[in-house]
Design an enzyme around this catalytic site. Structure first.
Site, PDB file in Angstrom:
ATOM      1  N   SER A  16      35.138 107.578   6.762  1.00 39.33           N
ATOM      2  CA  SER A  16      35.602 106.256   7.194  1.00 39.33           C
ATOM      3  C   SER A  16      36.437 106.415   8.451  1.00 39.33           C
ATOM      4  O   SER A  16      36.674 107.526   8.944  1.00 39.33           O
ATOM      5  CB  SER A  16      36.438 105.589   6.091  1.00 39.33           C
ATOM      6  OG  SER A  16      37.619 106.338   5.835  1.00 39.33           O
ATOM      7  N   GLY A  17      36.891 105.296   8.978  1.00 36.51           N
ATOM      8  CA  GLY A  17      37.856 105.290  10.059  1.00 36.51           C
ATOM      9  C   GLY A  17      37.408 105.977  11.330  1.00 36.51           C
ATOM     10  O   GLY A  17      36.259 105.860  11.771  1.00 36.51           O
ATOM     11  N   SER A 137      48.177 113.130  16.507  1.00 35.72           N
ATOM     12  CA  SER A 137      48.635 111.764  16.244  1.00 35.72           C
ATOM     13  C   SER A 137      49.848 111.467  17.109  1.00 35.72           C
ATOM     14  O   SER A 137      50.677 112.356  17.372  1.00 35.72           O
ATOM     15  CB  SER A 137      49.012 111.586  14.774  1.00 35.72           C
ATOM     16  OG  SER A 137      49.708 110.363  14.558  1.00 35.72           O
ATOM     17  N   TYR A 150      53.960 114.836   7.898  1.00 34.78           N
ATOM     18  CA  TYR A 150      52.724 114.469   8.598  1.00 34.78           C
ATOM     19  C   TYR A 150      52.854 114.711  10.100  1.00 34.78           C
ATOM     20  O   TYR A 150      52.001 115.351  10.726  1.00 34.78           O
ATOM     21  CB  TYR A 150      52.408 113.001   8.331  1.00 34.78           C
ATOM     22  CG  TYR A 150      51.294 112.436   9.172  1.00 34.78           C
ATOM     23  CD1 TYR A 150      49.967 112.709   8.872  1.00 34.78           C
ATOM     24  CD2 TYR A 150      51.566 111.618  10.264  1.00 34.78           C
ATOM     25  CE1 TYR A 150      48.937 112.186   9.645  1.00 34.78           C
ATOM     26  CE2 TYR A 150      50.552 111.088  11.042  1.00 34.78           C
ATOM     27  CZ  TYR A 150      49.236 111.381  10.729  1.00 34.78           C
ATOM     28  OH  TYR A 150      48.224 110.862  11.497  1.00 34.78           O
TER      29      TYR A 150
END
Length: 250
Positions: A16-17, A137, A150
């Site tokens: 997904s994504g 990220s 994270y």
């Protein structure tokens, strides 16, 4: 003609994504695309969206036996791998004082260990001219309370891109980091739902505003991945490409 005609690519975490969007774009540009994911039903649905050029291999990026099985299949069916997108990743909410060992192990195993061994085990299949794309990220560049573990794994991934670009330069293999900002994905929705609404920074609030006034779309990240994967970026290595609507720069 597509930008990736006759290329073979791997996209991990492509159920997904962002991963799915990258796999679909690569297939549309002519590549044979191996896609991985941990959950079979979601992976099967994803490969149906990728189309005839998609090949599903169920597995966990943090499980070395699964990676061995993945690369054995790629070797047998294709014999080489021109593009590796190490996209598989998770993010758990846990501010300092509330981080659990289980959440730490899950996040570091998939994001950090998984990235390392996804690329290391791919090396025998990578020819000169291959492209390795590591998903980082924007959380690694900004303080995001509750996302310390994270963010640390994503900062480490950016560091790996530099080191590996230097180590693999003599083989003609390029390594770059692709760093999305706030992007509308199922994983992002799950993470936003996990944040408390008791005065702590809310991901839903911090993720939505960007200088462009909106979060990104997975397809916009996929377009940058295509640039890094193809021949238009043959002089780009060790770099970090931001796809964040200006959130970390403006």
């Amino acid at each position: 003609m597509g930008h990736l005609d006759n290329k073979t690519a791997l996209v991990t975490g492509a159920s997904s994504g962002i991963g799915l969007a990258i796999a679909r774009r690569f297939a549309a540009e002519g590549a044979t695309v191996y896609v991985t994911g941990r959950r079979k039903a979601e992976l099967d649905a994803a490969v149906a969206k990728v189309g005839a050029r998609g090949i599903a291999v169920q597995g966990d990026a943090s499980n070395l036996d699964d990676l061995d099985r993945l690369y054995a299949e790629i070797s047998e069916r294709s014999g080489r791998l021109d593009v590796v997108v190490a996209n598989a990743g998770v993010g758990d909410y846990g501010p300092l004082g509330a981080i659990t060992e289980e959440e730490y192990e899950r996040t570091t195993s998939i994001n950090f260990k998984g990235t390392i061994f996804t690329v290391q085990k791919a090396l025998p299949l990578l020819p000169s001219g291959a492209s390795v794309i590591l998903l980082s990220s924007s959380a690694a560049l900004r303080a995001a309370p509750g996302l310390g573990v994270y963010a640390a794994t994503k900062a480490a991934i950016r560091s790996l891109a530099r080191t590996w670009a230097a180590e693999l330069a003599d083989r003609g293999i390029r390594v770059n980091a692709l760093t999305p900002g706030p992007v509308e994905t199922p994983g992002g929705d799950e993470l936003r739902a996990a944040f408390p609404h008791d005065g702590h920074p809310d991901v839903a609030e911090s993720a939505a505003p960007t200088p462009l006034g909106r979060p990104g779309r997975p397809e916009e990240v996929a377009a940058t991945a295509l640039y890094l994967a193809g021949d238009q970026s043959t002089f780009t290595t060790g770099a970090e490409l931001l796809v964040d609507g200006g959130a970390t720069q403006l």
